[in-house]
Enzyme design. Structure first.
Site, PDB file in Angstrom:
ATOM      1  CG  ASP A 111      -1.955   1.116   1.178  1.00  0.00           C
ATOM      2  OD1 ASP A 111      -2.071   1.778   0.127  1.00  0.00           O
ATOM      3  OD2 ASP A 111      -2.654   1.314   2.188  1.00  0.00           O
ATOM      4  CG  ASP A 292      -3.529   4.278  -3.722  1.00  0.00           C
ATOM      5  OD1 ASP A 292      -2.647   3.974  -2.889  1.00  0.00           O
ATOM      6  OD2 ASP A 292      -4.730   4.016  -3.555  1.00  0.00           O
TER       7      ASP A 292
END
Length: 420
Positions: A111, A292
């Site tokens: 992440d 992302d």
């Protein structure tokens, strides 16, 4: 103020650390040209019941809320972000990380939109001789899930025995939305850790990348990510490389863009870009958004999606929550062009569709064509108007350069692939 060691480091040859996962196998280390390469696995987590778009939109709301909480100095609680029920990732990207002495291996989500590393959602945390409990509790919210627990420091092992000393590790006492994985390895900007500890609410927690750099294990404070399209439910289709870039994974030059100054995108790996469809159809004027790994789809502002939908002729599909094309419309689908710091990156027609071999894994029809461009949930001008998610990163090489506050993008051998 940083809570980690910031001891001086000495010059080393570029060492790229790559993290890998298989369902149960030990990662295989490949060493070539002073690079250590291990694959990342893309998996469809079929324990989740949510749709891709709903999950991604919940994540966007959380990213906004965390950024606003940081900017306002008000702590964010697990019940203050979203109203959707906790659910598991539909698609995830996982690596194997060892914690402890001897190490226990945990499967962790990768992440770039968060910066805490934690375990305990699945496999129970095993304390060893290198484990040290701190005085802090840790709490982080993620989209429609969250984790609460205790902070420890421990030895973290990456690849073939390379170790980080004293890495902060959150150990979950409660978590939701993470069935099928053990936790998260957060490799986002370190400032995202402010407010995640208690009582040390104003402290930052050095990330894995930060500690690799400060302990002299890598020569630059950056991480690069390489993926490729896949037609399998589970596939080792990527690499995570710390400390440098792997020239075998991209073609041409890496184009770097500075971190945007526009909030809230500036709190993450945010950049400015514009998007057009075909030769001259404007989809999204120059604006701020983020790159992302925790977002699956490629999301754009609501008004931009409306322009995209008109340009493509797509219709909304209730079963998947995605836009759907006919075969004839797909044959006429034009490329999207992402203008990033003056360089155009072509997102081909094939790149814009979900892998047809995997349609049924997301509740779709095997013979339909679904688009991976979705609605971010807010109009343009909100300071976070797009997310170049994993469907984008499967076509382009990305470098998250913390030291120089910039993001790099390059073409790859799969930029123009027709595998979807």
């Amino acid at each position: 103020m940083s809570r980690g060691s910031s001891s001086s480091f000495f010059s080393l040859l570029l060492l790229a650390l790559t993290l890998a996962v298989t369902a149960s196998a030990t990662p295989v280390v490949q060493v070539r040209d002073n690079l250590v390469r291990l694959p990342i696995a893309k998996r469809f987590n079929l324990t989740g019941s949510g749709k891709l778009l709903a999950r991604d939109q919940a994540r966007v709301r959380n990213l906004r809320a965390r950024a606003n909480a940081k900017l306002s100095g008000v702590p964010l609680t697990s019940d203050a972000v979203v109203s959707v029920p906790a659910d598991n990732q539909v698609v995830d990207y996982v690596v194997n990380v060892g914690v402890g002495t001897p190490p226990t291996t945990y499967q962790l989500l990768v992440d770039t939109g968060s910066s805490n590393t934690w375990v305990g959602a699945g496999r129970t945390f095993v304390q060893t001789s290198s484990t040290r409990q701190t005085r802090d509790r840790v709490a982080v919210t993620y989209g429609s899930g969250f984790v609460q627990g205790t902070e420890f420091t421990d030895t973290v092992t990456l690849g073939n025995g390379l170790t980080i000393q004293g890495q902060s590790i959150g150990v979950a006492t409660e978590s939701e939305g993470f069935d099928g994985v053990d936790g998260i390895i957060g490799i986002g900007p370190v400032d995202l850790t402010v407010g995640t500890l208690s009582p040390d609410t104003r402290s930052t927690v050095p990330t894995v990348t930060d500690n690799l750099f400060s302990q002299g294990l890598i020569s630059s404070d950056e991480v690069a990510i390489s993926f490729e399209p896949t037609q399998q439910v589970e596939n080792l289709n990527g690499e995570l490389t710390f400390g440098g870039t792997d020239s075998s994974k991209f073609v041409g030059a890496i184009n770097f863009a500075p971190i945007t100054r526009t909030s809230p995108a500036s709190e993450f790996f945010g950049i400015d870009q514009s998007i057009r469809y075909g030769t001259n159809t404007n989809i999204l004027s120059r604006t701020a958004g983020i790159v992302d790994t925790g977002t699956t789809l490629t999301l754009i502002a609501t008004d931009a999606l409306q322009r995209y939908q008109r340009a493509t002729g797509a219709v909304f599909d209730n079963a998947t929550g995605l836009l759907r094309l006919t075969n004839a419309q797909f044959q006429n689908l034009k490329s999207l062009f992402f203008d990033i710091n003056g360089v155009n990156f072509e997102f081909t027609a094939n790149a814009q569709i979900f892998p047809r071999a995997l349609n049924t894994a997301i509740g779709g029809n095997a013979n339909s064509i679904y688009l991976i461009v979705g609605d971010i949930g807010t109009p343009s001008g909100e300071g976070l108007d797009f997310i170049n998610g994993m469907t984008f990163l499967e076509r382009f090489y990305a470098v998250f350069d913390t030291a120089n506050s910039r993001v790099g993008i390059a073409n790859t051998p799969f930029t123009t692939a027709t595998t979807n």
